[in-house]
Design a protein around this motif. Structure first.
Motif, PDB file in Angstrom:
ATOM      1  N   SER A   2       0.846  -1.186   0.000  1.00  0.00           N
ATOM      2  CA  SER A   2       0.000   0.000   0.000  1.00  0.00           C
ATOM      3  C   SER A   2       0.885   1.241   0.000  1.00  0.00           C
ATOM      4  N   CYS A   3       0.252   2.380  -0.179  1.00  0.00           N
ATOM      5  CA  CYS A   3       0.983   3.639  -0.161  1.00  0.00           C
ATOM      6  C   CYS A   3       1.435   3.989   1.250  1.00  0.00           C
ATOM      7  N   SER A   4       0.849   3.350   2.262  1.00  0.00           N
ATOM      8  CA  SER A   4       1.246   3.633   3.637  1.00  0.00           C
ATOM      9  C   SER A   4       2.443   2.793   4.073  1.00  0.00           C
ATOM     10  N   LYS A   5       2.911   1.921   3.207  1.00  0.00           N
ATOM     11  CA  LYS A   5       4.110   1.112   3.471  1.00  0.00           C
ATOM     12  C   LYS A   5       5.177   1.574   2.476  1.00  0.00           C
ATOM     13  N   ALA A   6       6.026   0.663   2.043  1.00  0.00           N
ATOM     14  CA  ALA A   6       7.040   1.020   1.050  1.00  0.00           C
ATOM     15  C   ALA A   6       6.361   1.289  -0.294  1.00  0.00           C
ATOM     16  N   ALA A   7       6.654   2.442  -0.861  1.00  0.00           N
ATOM     17  CA  ALA A   7       6.046   2.806  -2.137  1.00  0.00           C
ATOM     18  C   ALA A   7       6.960   3.755  -2.898  1.00  0.00           C
ATOM     19  N   ILE A   8       6.911   3.629  -4.201  1.00  0.00           N
ATOM     20  CA  ILE A   8       7.592   4.570  -5.090  1.00  0.00           C
ATOM     21  C   ILE A   8       6.491   5.279  -5.865  1.00  0.00           C
ATOM     22  N   ILE A   9       6.381   6.588  -5.661  1.00  0.00           N
ATOM     23  CA  ILE A   9       5.365   7.394  -6.335  1.00  0.00           C
ATOM     24  C   ILE A   9       6.093   8.398  -7.219  1.00  0.00           C
ATOM     25  N   ASN A  10       6.018   8.210  -8.522  1.00  0.00           N
ATOM     26  CA  ASN A  10       6.678   9.115  -9.461  1.00  0.00           C
ATOM     27  C   ASN A  10       5.694  10.170  -9.949  1.00  0.00           C
ATOM     28  N   ILE A  11       6.167  11.402 -10.047  1.00  0.00           N
ATOM     29  CA  ILE A  11       5.340  12.494 -10.567  1.00  0.00           C
ATOM     30  C   ILE A  11       5.557  12.566 -12.072  1.00  0.00           C
ATOM     31  N   SER A  12       4.498  12.326 -12.813  1.00  0.00           N
ATOM     32  CA  SER A  12       4.578  12.321 -14.270  1.00  0.00           C
ATOM     33  C   SER A  12       3.731  13.470 -14.822  1.00  0.00           C
ATOM     34  N   THR A  13       3.242  13.314 -16.032  1.00  0.00           N
ATOM     35  CA  THR A  13       2.432  14.352 -16.661  1.00  0.00           C
ATOM     36  C   THR A  13       1.557  13.744 -17.744  1.00  0.00           C
ATOM     37  N   GLY A  14       0.398  14.335 -17.939  1.00  0.00           N
ATOM     38  CA  GLY A  14      -0.489  13.897 -19.002  1.00  0.00           C
ATOM     39  C   GLY A  14       0.114  14.067 -20.382  1.00  0.00           C
ATOM     40  N   VAL A  15       1.031  14.998 -20.562  1.00  0.00           N
ATOM     41  CA  VAL A  15       1.624  15.200 -21.884  1.00  0.00           C
ATOM     42  C   VAL A  15       2.614  14.095 -22.245  1.00  0.00           C
ATOM     43  N   ALA A  16       2.837  13.137 -21.345  1.00  0.00           N
ATOM     44  CA  ALA A  16       3.676  11.976 -21.656  1.00  0.00           C
ATOM     45  C   ALA A  16       2.877  10.899 -22.382  1.00  0.00           C
ATOM     46  N   SER A  17       1.567  11.069 -22.464  1.00  0.00           N
ATOM     47  CA  SER A  17       0.721  10.080 -23.119  1.00  0.00           C
ATOM     48  C   SER A  17       0.936  10.103 -24.631  1.00  0.00           C
ATOM     49  N   ILE A  18       1.226   8.951 -25.192  1.00  0.00           N
ATOM     50  CA  ILE A  18       1.408   8.846 -26.642  1.00  0.00           C
ATOM     51  C   ILE A  18       0.053   8.925 -27.337  1.00  0.00           C
ATOM     52  N   THR A  19      -0.956   8.257 -26.785  1.00  0.00           N
ATOM     53  CA  THR A  19      -2.266   8.226 -27.431  1.00  0.00           C
ATOM     54  C   THR A  19      -3.026   9.539 -27.315  1.00  0.00           C
ATOM     55  N   GLU A  20      -2.709  10.353 -26.313  1.00  0.00           N
ATOM     56  CA  GLU A  20      -3.435  11.606 -26.127  1.00  0.00           C
ATOM     57  C   GLU A  20      -2.637  12.829 -26.566  1.00  0.00           C
ATOM     58  N   ASN A  21      -1.602  12.635 -27.378  1.00  0.00           N
ATOM     59  CA  ASN A  21      -0.774  13.750 -27.845  1.00  0.00           C
ATOM     60  C   ASN A  21      -1.464  14.419 -29.032  1.00  0.00           C
ATOM     61  N   SER A  22      -1.987  15.605 -28.811  1.00  0.00           N
ATOM     62  CA  SER A  22      -2.665  16.331 -29.887  1.00  0.00           C
ATOM     63  C   SER A  22      -1.954  17.616 -30.267  1.00  0.00           C
ATOM     64  N   VAL A 102      -5.687  14.848  -9.783  1.00  0.00           N
ATOM     65  CA  VAL A 102      -6.775  15.734  -9.401  1.00  0.00           C
ATOM     66  C   VAL A 102      -8.134  15.066  -9.653  1.00  0.00           C
ATOM     67  N   LYS A 103      -8.255  14.385 -10.768  1.00  0.00           N
ATOM     68  CA  LYS A 103      -9.530  13.735 -11.097  1.00  0.00           C
ATOM     69  C   LYS A 103      -9.635  12.321 -10.524  1.00  0.00           C
ATOM     70  N   GLY A 104      -8.509  11.684 -10.248  1.00  0.00           N
ATOM     71  CA  GLY A 104      -8.497  10.389  -9.585  1.00  0.00           C
ATOM     72  C   GLY A 104      -8.576   9.175 -10.491  1.00  0.00           C
ATOM     73  N   HIS A 105      -8.835   9.348 -11.779  1.00  0.00           N
ATOM     74  CA  HIS A 105      -8.957   8.181 -12.653  1.00  0.00           C
ATOM     75  C   HIS A 105      -7.592   7.691 -13.158  1.00  0.00           C
ATOM     76  N   VAL A 106      -7.589   6.478 -13.665  1.00  0.00           N
ATOM     77  CA  VAL A 106      -6.372   5.890 -14.230  1.00  0.00           C
ATOM     78  C   VAL A 106      -6.191   6.407 -15.646  1.00  0.00           C
ATOM     79  N   ILE A 107      -5.017   6.970 -15.919  1.00  0.00           N
ATOM     80  CA  ILE A 107      -4.676   7.432 -17.269  1.00  0.00           C
ATOM     81  C   ILE A 107      -4.114   6.274 -18.079  1.00  0.00           C
ATOM     82  N   PHE A 108      -3.297   5.435 -17.434  1.00  0.00           N
ATOM     83  CA  PHE A 108      -2.609   4.348 -18.112  1.00  0.00           C
ATOM     84  C   PHE A 108      -2.445   3.180 -17.153  1.00  0.00           C
TER      85      PHE A 108
END
Length: 110
Positions: A2-22, A102-108
């Protein structure tokens, strides 16, 4: 796991999406964050047996030096949005995914 134990949380960005690059452009930033997403996915597989959760989160378009004054949310709003997402990360089913902070949904799904 879980996030309350050992976890690696990387900060990414929506602009890294290949399918959503417009819009194209910003090659180094997009490529580095796409690589970060791949690393996150690989780590989630490699560290699963150790019970270490690995995921990435998009903080939203934040008013920072990088985001600029036209960004949509403050740093405070970004953190407030990400905390509930991080709190729900409870098992390996959530590991390896890329969440919109912010929205909470899974991007990938890795």
């Amino acid at each position: 796991m879980s996030c309350s134990k050992a976890a690696i949380i990387n900060i990414s960005t929506g602009v890294a999406s290949i399918t959503e690059n417009s819009s194209g452009g910003i090659y180094p930033y997009r490529a580095s964050k796409a690589a970060l997403n791949m690393i996150t996915s690989n780590l989630s597989l490699d560290l699963k047996s150790d019970g270490i959760l690995c995921t990435a989160i998009h903080p939203g378009w934040v008013k920072t030096d990088l985001g600029g004054p036209n960004a949509l949310i403050s740093t405070e709003e970004s953190v407030k949005g990400m905390m509930p997402v991080l709190e729900k990360l409870r098992g390996d089913a959530e590991s390896g995914k890329f969440y919109h902070g912010v929205k909470g949904h899974v991007i990938f799904r890795g």
